[in-house]
Design an enzyme around this catalytic site. Structure first.
Site, PDB file in Angstrom:
ATOM      1  N   ALA A  17       0.839  -1.170  -0.108  1.00 31.53           N
ATOM      2  CA  ALA A  17      -0.111   0.036  -0.078  1.00 31.53           C
ATOM      3  C   ALA A  17       0.997   1.288   0.031  1.00 31.53           C
ATOM      4  CB  ALA A  17      -0.744  -0.101   1.140  1.00 31.53           C
ATOM      5  N   LEU A  19       2.517   2.594   2.188  1.00 29.12           N
ATOM      6  CA  LEU A  19       2.331   3.469   3.415  1.00 29.12           C
ATOM      7  C   LEU A  19       3.406   4.361   4.138  1.00 29.12           C
ATOM      8  CD1 LEU A  19      -0.119   1.127   5.053  1.00 29.12           C
ATOM      9  CD2 LEU A  19      -0.569   2.979   3.772  1.00 29.12           C
ATOM     10  N   ALA A  25      11.523   1.201  -1.116  1.00 28.53           N
ATOM     11  CA  ALA A  25      11.062   0.079  -1.548  1.00 28.53           C
ATOM     12  C   ALA A  25       9.621  -0.186  -1.345  1.00 28.53           C
ATOM     13  CB  ALA A  25      11.600  -1.000  -0.869  1.00 28.53           C
ATOM     14  N   GLU A 170      11.395   3.262  17.576  1.00 31.68           N
ATOM     15  CA  GLU A 170      11.077   2.314  16.509  1.00 31.68           C
ATOM     16  C   GLU A 170      11.794   0.750  16.810  1.00 31.68           C
ATOM     17  OE1 GLU A 170       9.843   2.935  12.924  1.00 31.68           O
ATOM     18  OE2 GLU A 170       8.838   4.554  13.743  1.00 31.68           O
ATOM     19  N   ARG A 203      12.590   8.819  12.207  1.00 26.74           N
ATOM     20  CA  ARG A 203      11.666   8.009  12.945  1.00 26.74           C
ATOM     21  C   ARG A 203      11.928   7.928  14.417  1.00 26.74           C
ATOM     22  NH1 ARG A 203       8.859   3.082   9.827  1.00 26.74           N
ATOM     23  NH2 ARG A 203       9.336   3.677   7.639  1.00 26.74           N
ATOM     24  N   HIS A 237      15.527   3.252   8.831  1.00 26.33           N
ATOM     25  CA  HIS A 237      15.985   2.840  10.085  1.00 26.33           C
ATOM     26  C   HIS A 237      17.332   2.563  10.103  1.00 26.33           C
ATOM     27  CE1 HIS A 237      11.676   0.860  10.703  1.00 26.33           C
ATOM     28  NE2 HIS A 237      11.544   1.859  11.369  1.00 26.33           N
ATOM     29  N   CYS A 354      15.228  -7.015   9.548  1.00 26.25           N
ATOM     30  CA  CYS A 354      13.884  -6.355   9.941  1.00 26.25           C
ATOM     31  C   CYS A 354      13.107  -7.490  10.508  1.00 26.25           C
ATOM     32  CB  CYS A 354      13.141  -5.723   8.814  1.00 26.25           C
ATOM     33  SG  CYS A 354      14.288  -4.652   7.773  1.00 26.25           S
TER      34      CYS A 354
HETATM   35  O1  SUG Z   1       8.180   0.664   8.743  1.00 26.24           O
HETATM   36  N1  SUG Z   1       7.360  -1.337   5.774  1.00 26.24           N
HETATM   37  C1  SUG Z   1       8.085  -1.343   7.193  1.00 26.24           C
HETATM   38  C2  SUG Z   1       9.450  -2.002   6.897  1.00 26.24           C
HETATM   39  C3  SUG Z   1      10.210  -2.059   8.214  1.00 26.24           C
HETATM   40  C4  SUG Z   1      11.349  -2.634   8.215  1.00 26.24           C
HETATM   41  N2  SUG Z   1      11.970  -2.706   9.200  1.00 26.24           N
HETATM   42  C5  SUG Z   1      13.375  -2.494   9.941  1.00 26.24           C
HETATM   43  N3  SUG Z   1      14.123  -1.687   9.016  1.00 26.24           N
HETATM   44  N4  SUG Z   1      13.797  -3.040  11.050  1.00 26.24           N
HETATM   45  C6  SUG Z   1       8.211   0.129   7.512  1.00 26.24           C
HETATM   46  O2  SUG Z   1       8.470   1.150   6.638  1.00 26.24           O
HETATM   47  C7  SUG Z   1       5.354  -0.929   4.361  1.00 26.24           C
HETATM   48  C8  SUG Z   1       4.006  -1.084   4.618  1.00 26.24           C
HETATM   49  C9  SUG Z   1       3.202  -0.584   3.338  1.00 26.24           C
HETATM   50  O3  SUG Z   1       3.684   0.355   2.865  1.00 26.24           O
HETATM   51  O4  SUG Z   1       2.059  -1.084   3.210  1.00 26.24           O
HETATM   52  C10 SUG Z   1       6.124  -0.911   5.712  1.00 26.24           C
HETATM   53  O5  SUG Z   1       5.386  -0.546   6.682  1.00 26.24           O
END
Ligand code: SUG
Length: 430
Positions: A17, A19, A25, A170, A203, A237, A354
């Site tokens: 989505a 978000l 990515a 986070e 974050r 992150h 992650c």
């Molecule tokens: O928070 N992706 C997560 C990826 C988290 C990766 N975690 C670490 N680096 N430890 C984030 O950005 C994408 C969901 C979306 O776009 O639907 C998302 O939330």
């Protein structure tokens, strides 16, 4: 001192989505069709590999999604199926947040300080508030419930509720620990961001980091600012550009705002400190972010350390060439590379690091973890069968308004809880 890896099982609602602003990515794959079943099987294959390497492996569960509680709190009402349809018609982005399977990235579940580092010699876990992103801010109650169940034994564990949401936290994605040997007191690095005037949000707030260190009673804590350039390049992150294990820091040269000060402090404070650093001239920040080479799981295994990398790291010739040099260099203990296909999670910006929360435990403390969160081969087999049977094959953006898909995903999660012997009431669910 075993290090338990708690991976998030990818939930049946995994979708794209877009978000997360600043997560390149995720935003570039917005609107793509996801494959939840494949995603969960890829994650289970990772868990199986880690177990085969002799590292204890457990899991955390997907949360109950779509989160109709969020939609009701936003003023939508009525029976579930009608509510979903109406909300999707009016505010599809909000509904996408309610469906998010983002709890799979358990590096963001909590920050963990092992007993060797803390004042009361217990393992402390503070659940992350994930306040910066709306779809992630809904995770903490579900995470807190699971961690309180898994780590219920207060002789060994202290599980803390999140720090106030005024200060974004986070979790372990911005936390690293270096120690001269297993069992020794470690130096904990709390990495935070600022990025004033930048395109992307930082974050992790420094006050959240300081609060977690204080609550845990960490004797040797360093507050380390992330480089703004890393955030701008897509390191939303810190674990996108650095990972630590034992006395090793494996990082990109441009990960931190003041690299020299950090290296000096670690050289002073960690006996045997070993820096394995990618020079920007060989591997650029952009290479690091697109390949996720630092989002590797760096594990202590027999004979040294192993890196579990995503296929994207092997696909980049510059990155792969540098990694070959790292494993051949006798000056560091990294001896083996394992490459996994984690493409479904990677397309949302979630690599091997992650997907797991590390919890260093004494053998006695490990025995006190609720065994329903731990995995053996038989249980991995059962989970694979369960995912094949219940998880949707694909989810397209428009499917998020479909009440039948909601019912299917809820049934899938109920089947998972039953398979693990966890009653919904134990997680505070009806
Ligand atoms: O928070 N992706 C997560 C990826 C988290 C990766 N975690 C670490 N680096 N430890 C984030 O950005 C994408 C969901 C979306 O776009 O639907 C998302 O939330």
């Amino acid at each position: 001192m075993p290090e338990l890896q708690l991976d998030g099982l990818v939930g049946p609602t995994h979708n794209y989505a877009g978000l997360s602003l600043g997560n390149l990515a995720a935003t570039s794959n917005a609107g793509a069709v996801s494959a939840p079943r494949t995603a969960a099987l890829q994650g289970l294959a990772k868990m199986r590999l880690v177990r085969a390497l002799g590292v204890p492996q457990g899991l955390l569960l997907p949360h109950d999604r779509p989160n109709l509680g969020l939609l009701r709190a936003m003023g939508f009402a009525g029976p579930d199926r009608e509510l979903l349809r109406a909300a999707h018609g009016e505010d599809p982005a909000l509904v996408a947040a309610a469906w998010s399977a983002s709890a799979m990235w358990t590096a963001n579940a909590a920050t963990v300080s092992p007993a060797a580092d803390t004042a009361d010699r217990r393992t402390h876990l503070t659940v992350a508030n994930l306040a910066t992103m709306a779809h992630r801010a809904q995770e903490w109650p579900g995470t807190l419930a699971q961690l309180r169940l898994a780590f219920a034994d207060t002789r060994h564990f202290a599980v803390h509720a999140p720090v106030p949401a005024s200060f974004g936290d986070e979790g372990a994605a911005n936390h690293m620990r270096l120690a001269s040997s297993a069992g020794a007191r470690g130096v904990e690095l709390f990495v935070h961001g600022v990025n004033p005037g930048g395109r992307f949000p930082a974050r992790q707030h420094v006050r959240a980091s300081a609060a977690v260190a204080r609550r845990h009673g960490v004797a040797d804590a360093l507050l380390v600012p992330q480089a703004d350039a890393a955030i701008e390049a897509g390191a939303f992150h810190n674990d996108v550009v650095a990972v630590a294990n034992g006395p090793v820091l494996f990082a990109h040269e441009q990960a931190f705002a003041d690299r020299t000060a950090l290296v000096e402090a670690l050289t002073r404070q960690v006996p045997g400190f070993c820096l394995v650093e990618a020079p920007a001239g060989e591997v650029s920040l952009d290479d690091a972010v697109s390949s996720y080479l630092f989002n590797a799981a760096l594990l202590s295994v027999e004979g040294g350390m192993a890196l579990i990398l995503p296929g994207e790291a092997k696909a980049s010739p510059r990155v792969w060439r540098w990694l070959q040099r790292v494993v051949q260099d006798p000056a560091n203990p990294i001896a083996t590379l394992h490459v996994l296909d984690l493409r479904e999670s990677m397309r949302n910006g979630g690599g091997p690091a992650c997907l797991r929360l590390r919890v260093q435990l004494s053998a006695e403390a490990l025995a006190a973890v609720d065994p329903r969160f731990l995995l053996d081969e038989a249980r991995l087999d059962a989970l694979e069968r369960l995912v094949e049977r219940w998880w949707p094959e694909t989810i397209a953006p428009d499917d998020l308004g479909n009440p039948d898909l909601m019912d299917q995903c809820r049934a899938a999660r109920r089947a998972l809880l039953a398979c693990l012997g966890i009653a919904p009431a134990e997680l505070g669910e009806a």
